[in-house]
Design a protein around this motif. Structure first.
Motif, short mmCIF file in Angstrom:
data_model
loop_
_atom_site.label_atom_id
_atom_site.label_comp_id
_atom_site.label_asym_id
_atom_site.label_seq_id
_atom_site.Cartn_x
_atom_site.Cartn_y
_atom_site.Cartn_z
N THR A 162 0.85 -1.20 0.00
CA THR A 162 0.00 0.00 0.00
C THR A 162 0.88 1.24 0.00
O THR A 162 1.72 1.42 0.89
N LEU A 163 0.70 2.07 -0.99
CA LEU A 163 1.50 3.28 -1.12
C LEU A 163 1.22 4.23 0.03
O LEU A 163 0.05 4.47 0.39
N ALA A 164 2.26 4.76 0.65
CA ALA A 164 2.11 5.70 1.76
C ALA A 164 1.38 6.96 1.28
O ALA A 164 1.58 7.43 0.16
N LEU A 165 0.55 7.51 2.16
CA LEU A 165 -0.15 8.75 1.81
C LEU A 165 0.84 9.86 1.48
O LEU A 165 0.61 10.64 0.56
N ASP A 166 1.94 9.94 2.22
CA ASP A 166 2.96 10.95 1.93
C ASP A 166 3.45 10.84 0.49
O ASP A 166 3.65 11.85 -0.20
N ALA A 167 3.68 9.60 0.04
CA ALA A 167 4.17 9.38 -1.33
C ALA A 167 3.08 9.65 -2.35
O ALA A 167 3.32 10.26 -3.40
N GLN A 168 1.88 9.21 -2.05
CA GLN A 168 0.77 9.39 -2.99
C GLN A 168 0.46 10.87 -3.18
O GLN A 168 0.14 11.32 -4.30
N SER A 179 9.89 -5.55 -11.46
CA SER A 179 9.52 -4.23 -10.93
C SER A 179 9.62 -3.14 -11.99
O SER A 179 8.94 -2.11 -11.90
N ARG A 180 10.46 -3.37 -13.00
CA ARG A 180 10.59 -2.39 -14.08
C ARG A 180 9.26 -2.23 -14.82
O ARG A 180 8.91 -1.13 -15.26
N GLN A 201 11.49 -0.38 1.74
CA GLN A 201 10.45 0.52 2.23
C GLN A 201 9.25 0.29 1.31
O GLN A 201 9.14 0.91 0.26
N PRO A 202 8.35 -0.62 1.67
CA PRO A 202 7.34 -1.10 0.73
C PRO A 202 6.34 -0.05 0.27
O PRO A 202 5.71 -0.21 -0.78
N GLY A 215 9.41 0.10 -2.42
CA GLY A 215 8.46 -0.85 -2.98
C GLY A 215 7.92 -0.45 -4.34
O GLY A 215 7.75 -1.29 -5.22
N TYR A 216 7.67 0.86 -4.52
CA TYR A 216 7.10 1.37 -5.77
C TYR A 216 8.19 1.99 -6.63
O TYR A 216 8.17 3.19 -6.94
N ASP A 217 9.15 1.20 -7.03
CA ASP A 217 10.33 1.69 -7.74
C ASP A 217 10.69 0.70 -8.85
O ASP A 217 10.88 -0.49 -8.57
#
Length: 352
Positions: free
Chosen positions: A39-45, A238-239, A319-320, A292-294
């Motif tokens: 789950t993407l962090a709110l800070d990142a989103q 992941s790419r 850091q997922p 995680g989202y990379d």
């Protein structure tokens, strides 16, 4: 560098957005994003939403020049206030491979109250070997220096496409050699020299560590690798999972690689892709931080596993819920700072 008014306004908007109540921030960012079991962090989103609204990107339509300018101003948007309790000294590093006057510019960061013979991190900034500078990563260097209680030597290596591979890799080794040879002059202990960087800088740190160990003689005692690029020869899952929509895109990666390692460069060469090295034994312990989202996530983690398989002590920390470049966002929200603080603590423990 003076900050243009539009950048100041954008910075105020970003600060204001992160000061809003959580419910309002969620409404702006949109519904939670879940992908690959994360789950993407709110800070990142939220920062991704603001970037889309402002049409911010790593690679801009105008190419190298505008992309470099955007990176330089980016830290004023997301880096936070300058950490003032860190002394700064400008240096020149002799380098036979460097163009022009044969020197590389560097900045030495020394936290207040730090005694002589401290640990020292030789740091290489990210930016795909094409953009970025000591200035764009000033807040990162200051943060690591203060949190880890070490000196940080941030290096201005040569950028592509003006200087394609192996220029940056050669500069990285020259800077590491300088730190090892001149540790006393830098206020550092020659037995407590680490090498590190983020993204492309993590690549250069890994390459410099490999070269130093393989030649014999002085070498770093620790590697701090934040979401490093480690293999330009293979496309991992992941790419494709995070090819677009998370700031660093798959197309960006192609653009950077085409400028840093154009034909006829062999991208499977360990100097470009340290994961492809035939022998990883004897390398210094490492902290490998991934997001995680990379799109770079899987190759960073593959490098950590390859180091472990070679008997190297490794702390792999995904850091997922975060995106590529999380250390650059330490001035907004709390998750980016939390993740970068973890890396700084690993550095502190390694060099204490």
């Amino acid at each position: 560098m003076s900050i243009p008014l539009p950048v100041r306004i954008q910075a105020a908007v970003v600060r204001g957005a992160y000061a809003l109540p959580e419910g309002v921030r969620r409404a702006i960012a949109g519904a939670p994003v879940v992908r690959d079991g994360q789950t993407l962090a709110l800070d990142a989103q939220l920062i991704l939403k603001l970037q889309r609204l402002s049409k911010a990107a790593l690679v801009l339509p105008g190419g190298v020049g505008p992309s470099r300018t955007a990176m330089e101003y980016g830290r004023h948007l997301v880096g936070g206030p300058t950490i003032g309790s860190v002394a700064v000294r400008e240096l020149k590093i002799p380098s036979e491979s460097a163009s022009g006057d044969g020197e590389l510019a560097a900045t030495l960061y020394s936290p207040a109250g730090l005694g002589e013979r401290s640990g020292l991190l030789v740091f290489f900034h990210g930016g795909g070997w094409v953009v970025g500078s000591r200035a764009s990563h000033d807040h990162v260097a200051r943060f690591l220096a203060q949190r880890a209680g070490v000196r940080v030597l941030s290096v201005e290596y040569r950028l592509a496409p003006e200087h394609a591979y192996p220029a940056a890799a050669d500069d990285a080794l020259a800077a590491l050699d300088f730190a090892l040879a001149k540790a006393g002059d830098l206020g550092a202990d020659p037995a407590r020299i680490a090498v590190g960087g983020d993204s492309a800088g993590g690549n250069l740190a890994a390459v410099a560590a490999q070269r130093a160990v393989r030649r014999g003689g002085p070498a770093p005692v620790f590697q701090l690798l934040l979401y490093p690029a480690t293999d330009a020869s293979v496309r991992r899952p992941s790419r494709d999972l995070f090819a677009d929509g998370y700031f660093l895109t798959s197309a960006d990666m192609d653009w950077f690689a085409d400028r840093y390692a154009p034909e006829p460069v062999d991208r499977a060469d360990p100097g470009v892709s340290p994961l492809r090295a035939a022998d990883l034994t004897g390398l210094p312990p490492a902290y490998v931080g991934t997001a995680g989202y990379d799109p770079l996530r899987d190759e960073g983690e593959a490098y950590a596993e390859a180091l472990r398989a070679a008997g190297v002590a490794v702390e792999l920390s995904r850091q997922p819920d975060l995106i590529h470049g999380y250390a650059n966002y330490i001035g907004i929200g709390h998750r980016f700072r939390e993740a970068t603080a973890e890396a700084a603590e690993a550095l502190r423990k390694a060099l204490r």
